[in-house]
Design a protein around this motif. Structure first.
Motif, short mmCIF file in Angstrom:
data_model
loop_
_atom_site.label_atom_id
_atom_site.label_comp_id
_atom_site.label_asym_id
_atom_site.label_seq_id
_atom_site.Cartn_x
_atom_site.Cartn_y
_atom_site.Cartn_z
N ASN A 62 0.83 -1.21 0.00
CA ASN A 62 0.00 0.00 0.00
C ASN A 62 0.87 1.26 0.00
O ASN A 62 2.08 1.19 -0.09
CB ASN A 62 -0.98 -0.01 1.19
N PHE A 63 0.22 2.42 0.10
CA PHE A 63 0.93 3.69 -0.02
C PHE A 63 1.74 4.03 1.23
O PHE A 63 2.56 4.96 1.19
CB PHE A 63 -0.05 4.83 -0.29
N ASP A 64 1.51 3.31 2.32
CA ASP A 64 2.18 3.62 3.59
C ASP A 64 2.78 2.35 4.17
O ASP A 64 2.27 1.81 5.16
CB ASP A 64 1.18 4.26 4.55
N PRO A 65 3.86 1.83 3.60
CA PRO A 65 4.42 0.56 4.04
C PRO A 65 5.00 0.64 5.45
O PRO A 65 5.53 1.67 5.86
CB PRO A 65 5.52 0.28 3.02
N THR A 66 4.86 -0.45 6.18
CA THR A 66 5.44 -0.53 7.51
C THR A 66 6.90 -0.98 7.40
O THR A 66 7.35 -1.43 6.35
CB THR A 66 4.67 -1.53 8.38
N ASP A 67 7.60 -0.89 8.51
CA ASP A 67 8.99 -1.36 8.51
C ASP A 67 9.05 -2.86 8.27
O ASP A 67 9.98 -3.35 7.63
CB ASP A 67 9.66 -1.01 9.84
N ALA A 68 8.03 -3.57 8.75
CA ALA A 68 7.98 -5.02 8.50
C ALA A 68 7.82 -5.31 7.01
O ALA A 68 8.43 -6.26 6.49
CB ALA A 68 6.83 -5.64 9.29
N ASP A 69 7.02 -4.51 6.32
CA ASP A 69 6.87 -4.66 4.87
C ASP A 69 8.21 -4.48 4.17
O ASP A 69 8.60 -5.27 3.30
CB ASP A 69 5.88 -3.62 4.31
N LEU A 70 8.94 -3.45 4.56
CA LEU A 70 10.21 -3.14 3.92
C LEU A 70 11.27 -4.19 4.24
O LEU A 70 12.10 -4.53 3.39
CB LEU A 70 10.68 -1.76 4.35
N GLN A 71 11.23 -4.72 5.46
CA GLN A 71 12.18 -5.78 5.81
C GLN A 71 11.92 -7.04 4.98
O GLN A 71 12.86 -7.70 4.53
CB GLN A 71 12.08 -6.10 7.30
N ARG A 72 10.64 -7.36 4.80
CA ARG A 72 10.28 -8.51 3.99
C ARG A 72 10.77 -8.33 2.55
O ARG A 72 11.34 -9.24 1.95
CB ARG A 72 8.75 -8.69 4.02
N ILE A 73 10.57 -7.15 2.00
CA ILE A 73 11.02 -6.86 0.64
C ILE A 73 12.53 -6.96 0.53
O ILE A 73 13.07 -7.50 -0.43
CB ILE A 73 10.51 -5.46 0.22
#
Length: 281
Positions: A62-73
């Protein structure tokens, strides 16, 4: 705002992966055969799956990724970005999402920053992203005429990359400074300024204005002089004047956030203009 459900379709990366040559298996049959056929080694299959998972993750972001989203990526990028073709394919996917919706620009810049430190075979993801942006920068005048949405997506991503991505030393990316000013000039020096372009420009500069000014004081002064001229020009539309006046106030406050009553004033004024309660001369 996009949901967080994972995509199951085969997209850009599926096509790229299908075209990749496979490495003959050199180990036992369980490593050398996939679904009963000869194919890539176990390591290659893991990389390809990570690359496909990375595409799915980006498509559902989504437009406001969490730190967990970015770590997964970042984790998937570590496994999946194994060569220059992988980096280019993912960079293209990220950029195309921005061009479809410029609201994704901040998230895309955050993703690019996370992936930019992953190097495989001497390829930096940052270079893959910037090469795509450079193409649209070189053709910015024609792009502005042909597709306003794509131009605004490009402009938003360019500014967000500057505001988000840092060199190893922690410094901003100086090569982006002049291109940003060039695009700002392109928007403001048009005889009939487009309201959407002006709003986008104002929103972006409110976020990166201080760092941009610190890295190009003279050009920022010239840009603000242009804003003043446009505000007092009779032909400038009321909505554009409002955006430019708000931007000028941000500049005079040294890019500090406005008090709530000031923000409310501009929101209410824009609403009145759009409702036809403020008439042009």
């Amino acid at each position: 705002m996009a949901g967080r459900g994972r995509g199951r379709g085969r997209g850009l990366l599926a096509v790229a992966l299908a075209a990749k040559p496979t490495t003959p298996g050199g180990g036992d049959n369980t490593e050398a055969k996939i679904s009963g056929g000869e194919g890539a080694s176990k390591r290659d299959v893991r990389s390809e799956q990570a690359l496909q998972d990375l595409e799915n993750e980006l498509n559902s972001l989504n437009f406001d990724p969490t730190d967990a989203d970015l770590q997964r990526i970042e984790q998937l990028g570590t496994l999946g970005l194994t060569n220059s073709e992988d980096s280019q394919a993912i960079a293209k996917l990220v950029y195309e999402k921005v061009l479809q919706s410029r609201e994704f620009a901040k998230a895309a810049a955050m993703v690019s920053d996370r992936l930019s430190n992953l190097q495989k075979e001497g390829t930096n993801f940052r270079s893959a992203v910037l090469s795509l942006v450079q193409v649209d920068y070189k053709g910015r005048e024609e792009l502005q005429k042909k597709s306003r949405n794509r131009f605004l997506g490009f402009l938003s991503f360019l500014t967000q990359l500057f505001g988000t991505m840092r060199l190893v030393s922690g410094e901003v990316m100086q090569p982006l400074v002049n291109p940003i000013y060039d695009c700002c000039d392109l928007v403001l020096e048009t005889d009939s300024i487009d309201e959407d372009e002006c709003e986008c420009l104002s929103q972006q500069l409110q976020q990166i204005g201080r760092e941009l000014q610190d890295n190009g004081e003279d050009r920022m002064q010239q840009l603000m002089d242009t804003c003043r001229s446009k505000i007092i020009t009779e032909q400038t539309k009321p909505q554009v004047r409002c955006f430019l006046l708000e931007l000028l106030e941000f500049y005079l406050r040294r890019w500090q956030m406005a008090p709530n009553d000031v923000t409310r004033f501009y929101c209410d004024t824009i609403a009145d203009i759009m409702a036809g309660l403020v008439l042009a001369e």
